[in-house]
Design an enzyme around this catalytic site. Structure first.
Site, PDB file in Angstrom:
ATOM      1  N   GLY A  36       0.854  -1.181   0.000  1.00 40.14           N
ATOM      2  CA  GLY A  36       0.000   0.000   0.000  1.00 40.14           C
ATOM      3  C   GLY A  36       0.884   1.222   0.000  1.00 40.14           C
ATOM      4  N   ALA A  37       0.602   2.177  -0.856  1.00 40.75           N
ATOM      5  CA  ALA A  37       1.498   3.327  -1.004  1.00 40.75           C
ATOM      6  C   ALA A  37       1.743   4.049   0.317  1.00 40.75           C
ATOM      7  CB  ALA A  37       0.912   4.302  -2.030  1.00 40.75           C
ATOM      8  N   ASN A  40       3.686   1.940   2.787  1.00 40.91           N
ATOM      9  CA  ASN A  40       5.081   1.862   2.339  1.00 40.91           C
ATOM     10  C   ASN A  40       5.869   3.071   2.833  1.00 40.91           C
ATOM     11  OD1 ASN A  40       4.539  -0.495   0.934  1.00 40.91           O
ATOM     12  ND2 ASN A  40       4.388   0.501  -1.061  1.00 40.91           N
ATOM     13  N   ARG A 227      11.401  11.525 -11.536  1.00 42.62           N
ATOM     14  CA  ARG A 227      11.822  11.127 -12.881  1.00 42.62           C
ATOM     15  C   ARG A 227      12.399   9.719 -12.930  1.00 42.62           C
ATOM     16  NH1 ARG A 227      14.914  16.882 -14.110  1.00 42.62           N
ATOM     17  NH2 ARG A 227      13.122  18.003 -15.007  1.00 42.62           N
ATOM     18  N   ALA A 229      14.775   6.670 -12.656  1.00 39.20           N
ATOM     19  CA  ALA A 229      16.228   6.502 -12.646  1.00 39.20           C
ATOM     20  C   ALA A 229      16.962   7.779 -13.049  1.00 39.20           C
ATOM     21  CB  ALA A 229      16.617   5.372 -13.585  1.00 39.20           C
ATOM     22  N   ALA A 256       9.135   2.121  -5.538  1.00 42.15           N
ATOM     23  CA  ALA A 256      10.202   3.116  -5.625  1.00 42.15           C
ATOM     24  C   ALA A 256       9.672   4.530  -5.410  1.00 42.15           C
ATOM     25  CB  ALA A 256      10.906   3.015  -6.972  1.00 42.15           C
ATOM     26  N   ASP A 258       7.102   5.435  -3.627  1.00 44.17           N
ATOM     27  CA  ASP A 258       6.791   5.611  -2.213  1.00 44.17           C
ATOM     28  C   ASP A 258       8.070   5.811  -1.404  1.00 44.17           C
ATOM     29  OD1 ASP A 258       4.145   5.071  -2.970  1.00 44.17           O
ATOM     30  OD2 ASP A 258       4.422   2.921  -2.637  1.00 44.17           O
ATOM     31  N   ASN A 282      16.095  10.411  -3.956  1.00 43.27           N
ATOM     32  CA  ASN A 282      16.623   9.575  -5.035  1.00 43.27           C
ATOM     33  C   ASN A 282      17.331   8.337  -4.481  1.00 43.27           C
ATOM     34  OD1 ASN A 282      15.768  11.121  -7.252  1.00 43.27           O
ATOM     35  ND2 ASN A 282      17.564  12.440  -7.153  1.00 43.27           N
TER      36      ASN A 282
END
Length: 316
Positions: A36-37, A40, A227, A229, A256, A258, A282
């Site tokens: 779940g977002a 997470n 964005r 990667a 990723a 989240d 990032n």
């Protein structure tokens, strides 16, 4: 429980993943997890040492107990979670064919889809610095959409900052509805996170920076563009700052975004300026995709510091 720095609200489901990767029709077994977002994000922050509370509605069933146990085991405050009789906990199945991930949801009529303003005591926000919401919750039902707006407004009026991740899911609602809802909630949002692909789908304006500036004009003090990667960018106080991503081997892209949101909030809470927030976000996104699962590869504070400092350990 400790007063939370961050409160998240949303649906978490039981997850079945085809193991080993391949099509569901050929699978002999499923790996059981949760996803779940919002949870997470809560788990990511808890692993970094941030007091966090997740609020959600679960069925009075074994999947609901599994979800509750696993989130609680991560050190997240689940004291405000409610169990709903006669409503199931949501389920989703994930299969990976080559580099393509397919997801099938079974969440219509779920316990989480009954979320309303009556479901949440506003005092659950007391003492929090941030309330984190996503565009997944309002897509579950009209009641959820109304509740999400109420939460954002209530938090702002209480002096709690609101973070909103667009998290557009085309299987839950269409582009026009998602864009319209986002527009209605923006006046109560302090931090808006949007992926560049979903941004182009919902607002087909020219260029990432233009998207950020036009969205910022509608309320948010910060607009962050994810964005993948390639990194990220942030518009704050009229300044558009960009940050490159980290080059890592990618095993599983799920979660990723989240992780990125959690990293950005963590750096915010730590007093970091925009470049540090973007770099930390990032980094968390990169660490997430190096392993399988929605949140399983998320780092501890020490592991994050090592990654950002490019420190390695033999591990033996």
């Amino acid at each position: 429980m400790t007063t939370p720095d961050v409160v998240t609200v949303g649906e978490t489901m039981l997850l079945g993943v085809v193991s080993p990767p391949g099509r569901l029709r050929h699978a002999r077994s499923l790996a059981v997890g949760i996803g779940g977002a919002e949870s997470n994000v809560a788990i990511a922050l808890a692993r970094l040492g941030v007091p966090t509370r997740w609020i959600g509605l679960l069925g009075q069933d074994e999947p609901g107990q599994t979800v509750l146990d696993r989130i609680r085991a991560e050190g997240v405050d689940t004291s405000a979670v409610q169990r709903v009789p006669d409503r199931p906990t949501g389920l989703y199945l994930r299969e990976q064919v080559g580099n393509t991930v397919h997801v099938t949801y079974y969440r219509r009529g779920s316990a989480a889809s009954t979320l309303s303003s009556d479901s949440i005591d506003p005092r659950q926000l007391d003492g929090a610095t941030w309330l984190h919401l996503t565009g997944i919750t309002p897509a579950l039902s009209p009641e959820c959409a109304t509740a999400t707006q109420w939460l954002a407004r209530t938090a702002r009026e209480a002096g709690v900052r609101v973070s909103y991740d667009v998290n557009f899911r085309s299987k839950l609602w269409d582009v026009a509805t998602a864009a319209s809802f986002t527009t209605t909630i923006l006046p109560w949002v302090d931090l808006l996170l949007v992926g560049t692909e979903e941004g182009r789908a919902l607002w087909p304006w020219d260029g990432d920076e233009q998207v950020a500036r036009r969205l910022a004009d509608q309320g948010p003090a910060e607009v962050v563009l994810k964005r993948g990667a390639e990194g990220a960018a942030c518009l704050e106080d009229g300044s558009f700052v960009q940050s490159p991503g980290f080059v890592v081997p990618e095993l599983d892209p799920i979660g990723a975004g989240d992780a990125f949101a959690a990293g950005y909030l963590f750096a915010h809470l730590s007093g970091g300026a925009v470049p540090q927030r973007l770099r930390t976000a990032n980094a968390l996104g990169a660490l997430c995709v190096r392993g399988h699962g929605d949140y399983e590869s998320l780092p501890s504070r020490g592991e994050l510091d090592d990654f950002l400092s490019d420190r390695t350990h033999l591990g033996r």
